[in-house]
Design a protein around this motif. Structure first.
Motif, PDB file in Angstrom:
ATOM      1  N   LYS A  67      20.244 -18.222   9.242  1.00 38.47           N
ATOM      2  CA  LYS A  67      19.028 -18.967   9.537  1.00 38.47           C
ATOM      3  C   LYS A  67      17.845 -18.057   9.256  1.00 38.47           C
ATOM      4  O   LYS A  67      17.843 -16.896   9.659  1.00 38.47           O
ATOM      5  CB  LYS A  67      18.988 -19.407  11.000  1.00 38.47           C
ATOM      6  N   ARG A  68      16.874 -18.587   8.549  1.00 36.76           N
ATOM      7  CA  ARG A  68      15.669 -17.831   8.190  1.00 36.76           C
ATOM      8  C   ARG A  68      16.006 -16.483   7.556  1.00 36.76           C
ATOM      9  O   ARG A  68      15.671 -15.434   8.093  1.00 36.76           O
ATOM     10  CB  ARG A  68      14.775 -17.667   9.405  1.00 36.76           C
ATOM     11  N   PRO A  69      16.711 -16.490   6.431  1.00 39.58           N
ATOM     12  CA  PRO A  69      17.063 -15.229   5.768  1.00 39.58           C
ATOM     13  C   PRO A  69      15.808 -14.468   5.334  1.00 39.58           C
ATOM     14  O   PRO A  69      14.750 -15.066   5.118  1.00 39.58           O
ATOM     15  CB  PRO A  69      17.891 -15.669   4.560  1.00 39.58           C
ATOM     16  N   MET A  70      15.955 -13.168   5.223  1.00 41.20           N
ATOM     17  CA  MET A  70      14.849 -12.296   4.821  1.00 41.20           C
ATOM     18  C   MET A  70      15.303 -11.365   3.692  1.00 41.20           C
ATOM     19  O   MET A  70      15.407 -10.151   3.872  1.00 41.20           O
ATOM     20  CB  MET A  70      14.370 -11.482   6.020  1.00 41.20           C
ATOM     21  N   PRO A  71      15.589 -11.913   2.522  1.00 43.67           N
ATOM     22  CA  PRO A  71      16.126 -11.085   1.437  1.00 43.67           C
ATOM     23  C   PRO A  71      15.199  -9.952   0.997  1.00 43.67           C
ATOM     24  O   PRO A  71      15.669  -8.864   0.662  1.00 43.67           O
ATOM     25  CB  PRO A  71      16.374 -12.085   0.303  1.00 43.67           C
ATOM     26  N   ASP A  72      13.892 -10.182   1.006  1.00 39.91           N
ATOM     27  CA  ASP A  72      12.955  -9.120   0.615  1.00 39.91           C
ATOM     28  C   ASP A  72      13.099  -7.911   1.541  1.00 39.91           C
ATOM     29  O   ASP A  72      13.110  -6.757   1.092  1.00 39.91           O
ATOM     30  CB  ASP A  72      11.504  -9.601   0.684  1.00 39.91           C
ATOM     31  N   VAL A  73      13.225  -8.185   2.819  1.00 39.91           N
ATOM     32  CA  VAL A  73      13.300  -7.120   3.821  1.00 39.91           C
ATOM     33  C   VAL A  73      14.641  -6.400   3.740  1.00 39.91           C
ATOM     34  O   VAL A  73      14.715  -5.175   3.907  1.00 39.91           O
ATOM     35  CB  VAL A  73      13.030  -7.682   5.234  1.00 39.91           C
ATOM     36  N   VAL A  74      15.705  -7.125   3.459  1.00 44.64           N
ATOM     37  CA  VAL A  74      17.024  -6.502   3.279  1.00 44.64           C
ATOM     38  C   VAL A  74      16.963  -5.480   2.154  1.00 44.64           C
ATOM     39  O   VAL A  74      17.391  -4.333   2.309  1.00 44.64           O
ATOM     40  CB  VAL A  74      18.115  -7.561   2.981  1.00 44.64           C
ATOM     41  N   CYS A  75      16.430  -5.890   1.017  1.00 43.02           N
ATOM     42  CA  CYS A  75      16.366  -5.005  -0.146  1.00 43.02           C
ATOM     43  C   CYS A  75      15.482  -3.787   0.138  1.00 43.02           C
ATOM     44  O   CYS A  75      15.835  -2.664  -0.247  1.00 43.02           O
ATOM     45  CB  CYS A  75      15.859  -5.775  -1.359  1.00 43.02           C
ATOM     46  N   PHE A  76      14.363  -3.998   0.823  1.00 45.05           N
ATOM     47  CA  PHE A  76      13.479  -2.891   1.171  1.00 45.05           C
ATOM     48  C   PHE A  76      14.211  -1.877   2.050  1.00 45.05           C
ATOM     49  O   PHE A  76      14.172  -0.669   1.787  1.00 45.05           O
ATOM     50  CB  PHE A  76      12.233  -3.422   1.886  1.00 45.05           C
ATOM     51  N   HIS A  77      14.889  -2.350   3.087  1.00 47.88           N
ATOM     52  CA  HIS A  77      15.577  -1.422   3.990  1.00 47.88           C
ATOM     53  C   HIS A  77      16.761  -0.728   3.310  1.00 47.88           C
ATOM     54  O   HIS A  77      17.069   0.423   3.628  1.00 47.88           O
ATOM     55  CB  HIS A  77      16.011  -2.119   5.279  1.00 47.88           C
ATOM     56  N   ALA A  78      17.409  -1.394   2.372  1.00 47.28           N
ATOM     57  CA  ALA A  78      18.489  -0.740   1.618  1.00 47.28           C
ATOM     58  C   ALA A  78      17.918   0.423   0.805  1.00 47.28           C
ATOM     59  O   ALA A  78      18.482   1.525   0.800  1.00 47.28           O
ATOM     60  CB  ALA A  78      19.186  -1.749   0.707  1.00 47.28           C
ATOM     61  N   GLN A  79      16.793   0.203   0.145  1.00 45.74           N
ATOM     62  CA  GLN A  79      16.157   1.271  -0.618  1.00 45.74           C
ATOM     63  C   GLN A  79      15.737   2.414   0.310  1.00 45.74           C
ATOM     64  O   GLN A  79      15.943   3.584   0.007  1.00 45.74           O
ATOM     65  CB  GLN A  79      14.940   0.736  -1.389  1.00 45.74           C
ATOM     66  N   GLN A  80      15.159   2.067   1.454  1.00 44.00           N
ATOM     67  CA  GLN A  80      14.699   3.079   2.399  1.00 44.00           C
ATOM     68  C   GLN A  80      15.861   3.906   2.947  1.00 44.00           C
ATOM     69  O   GLN A  80      15.733   5.115   3.135  1.00 44.00           O
ATOM     70  CB  GLN A  80      13.938   2.415   3.550  1.00 44.00           C
ATOM     71  N   CYS A  81      16.990   3.276   3.171  1.00 46.91           N
ATOM     72  CA  CYS A  81      18.175   3.994   3.644  1.00 46.91           C
ATOM     73  C   CYS A  81      18.605   5.029   2.603  1.00 46.91           C
ATOM     74  O   CYS A  81      18.865   6.187   2.941  1.00 46.91           O
ATOM     75  CB  CYS A  81      19.300   3.008   3.931  1.00 46.91           C
ATOM     76  N   ALA A  82      18.675   4.617   1.349  1.00 44.73           N
ATOM     77  CA  ALA A  82      19.062   5.552   0.284  1.00 44.73           C
ATOM     78  C   ALA A  82      18.062   6.694   0.181  1.00 44.73           C
ATOM     79  O   ALA A  82      18.454   7.864   0.063  1.00 44.73           O
ATOM     80  CB  ALA A  82      19.155   4.810  -1.053  1.00 44.73           C
ATOM     81  N   GLU A  83      16.785   6.377   0.241  1.00 48.64           N
ATOM     82  CA  GLU A  83      15.742   7.403   0.149  1.00 48.64           C
ATOM     83  C   GLU A  83      15.898   8.436   1.265  1.00 48.64           C
ATOM     84  O   GLU A  83      15.851   9.639   1.030  1.00 48.64           O
ATOM     85  CB  GLU A  83      14.371   6.732   0.239  1.00 48.64           C
ATOM     86  N   LYS A  84      16.127   7.972   2.469  1.00 43.39           N
ATOM     87  CA  LYS A  84      16.213   8.897   3.603  1.00 43.39           C
ATOM     88  C   LYS A  84      17.508   9.712   3.570  1.00 43.39           C
ATOM     89  O   LYS A  84      17.503  10.886   3.961  1.00 43.39           O
ATOM     90  CB  LYS A  84      16.042   8.137   4.907  1.00 43.39           C
ATOM     91  N   TYR A  85      18.586   9.136   3.089  1.00 43.73           N
ATOM     92  CA  TYR A  85      19.819   9.921   2.950  1.00 43.73           C
ATOM     93  C   TYR A  85      19.649  10.996   1.877  1.00 43.73           C
ATOM     94  O   TYR A  85      20.122  12.125   2.036  1.00 43.73           O
ATOM     95  CB  TYR A  85      21.032   9.045   2.650  1.00 43.73           C
ATOM     96  N   LEU A  86      18.988  10.667   0.783  1.00 42.14           N
ATOM     97  CA  LEU A  86      18.728  11.690  -0.236  1.00 42.14           C
ATOM     98  C   LEU A  86      17.841  12.799   0.320  1.00 42.14           C
ATOM     99  O   LEU A  86      18.078  13.982   0.076  1.00 42.14           O
ATOM    100  CB  LEU A  86      18.063  11.057  -1.462  1.00 42.14           C
ATOM    101  N   LYS A  87      16.839  12.428   1.082  1.00 44.16           N
ATOM    102  CA  LYS A  87      15.957  13.432   1.675  1.00 44.16           C
ATOM    103  C   LYS A  87      16.706  14.270   2.709  1.00 44.16           C
ATOM    104  O   LYS A  87      16.478  15.478   2.821  1.00 44.16           O
ATOM    105  CB  LYS A  87      14.715  12.770   2.256  1.00 44.16           C
ATOM    106  N   ALA A  88      17.636  13.657   3.451  1.00 40.65           N
ATOM    107  CA  ALA A  88      18.474  14.424   4.385  1.00 40.65           C
ATOM    108  C   ALA A  88      19.285  15.462   3.626  1.00 40.65           C
ATOM    109  O   ALA A  88      19.405  16.618   4.064  1.00 40.65           O
ATOM    110  CB  ALA A  88      19.397  13.486   5.165  1.00 40.65           C
ATOM    111  N   PHE A  89      19.847  15.066   2.493  1.00 40.43           N
ATOM    112  CA  PHE A  89      20.613  16.001   1.673  1.00 40.43           C
ATOM    113  C   PHE A  89      19.726  17.158   1.225  1.00 40.43           C
ATOM    114  O   PHE A  89      20.107  18.328   1.322  1.00 40.43           O
ATOM    115  CB  PHE A  89      21.207  15.280   0.460  1.00 40.43           C
ATOM    116  N   LEU A  90      18.536  16.838   0.730  1.00 44.66           N
ATOM    117  CA  LEU A  90      17.619  17.874   0.254  1.00 44.66           C
ATOM    118  C   LEU A  90      17.205  18.806   1.392  1.00 44.66           C
ATOM    119  O   LEU A  90      17.184  20.031   1.217  1.00 44.66           O
ATOM    120  CB  LEU A  90      16.398  17.239  -0.405  1.00 44.66           C
TER     121      LEU A  90
END
Length: 130
Positions: free
Chosen positions: A29-52
């Motif tokens: 109900k009331r899907p939020m695909p834009d927000v899903v994609c944004f948070h997926a990108q943010q998760c990857a970004e933060k994991y890469l920064k954690a590695f660095l």
């Protein structure tokens, strides 16, 4: 950004993004695909920064996952295998932040598949046990 060697705060933030993306991807109900994609990108970004951070590698303020991968690759050569997933996630930092662009259900499926792969691989490097 600081190179204090402690990736934990970055991992915690990445996990919040992963949790948000996962919960919203399941929503019928009331899907939020834009927000899903944004948070997926943010998760990857933060994991890469954690590695660095864990390797004490300086990185600029950026949302560019490929730029972050290029900094990380010399310290984890097999990270190159993540490049296709990171390339697919890269646009989601800004692509759907404006009214005339929208994520599709296909975008959501691809983003979630990509972030599962990226998260799992970086957790292995960081010796994080979910």
């Amino acid at each position: 950004m600081p190179r204090n060697g402690n990736p934990k705060p970055w991992i915690e933030k990445a996990e919040q993004d992963y949790g948000a993306a996962t919960a919203l991807a399941r929503r019928r109900k009331r899907p939020m695909p834009d927000v899903v994609c944004f948070h997926a990108q943010q998760c990857a970004e933060k994991y890469l920064k954690a590695f660095l951070v864990s390797r004490r590698i300086y990185f600029p303020k950026t949302h560019d996952l490929v730029e972050l991968l290029n900094l990380a690759r010399p310290h984890g050569p097999t990270l190159e295998l993540l490049k296709p997933a990171l390339v697919s996630l890269n646009p989601y930092a800004v692509a759907f932040r404006y009214p005339d662009e929208h994520a599709t259900p296909t975008d959501v499926r691809r983003a979630m598949a990509a972030i599962r792969l990226v998260r799992e691989r970086l957790q292995q490097f960081l010796k994080v046990h979910p």
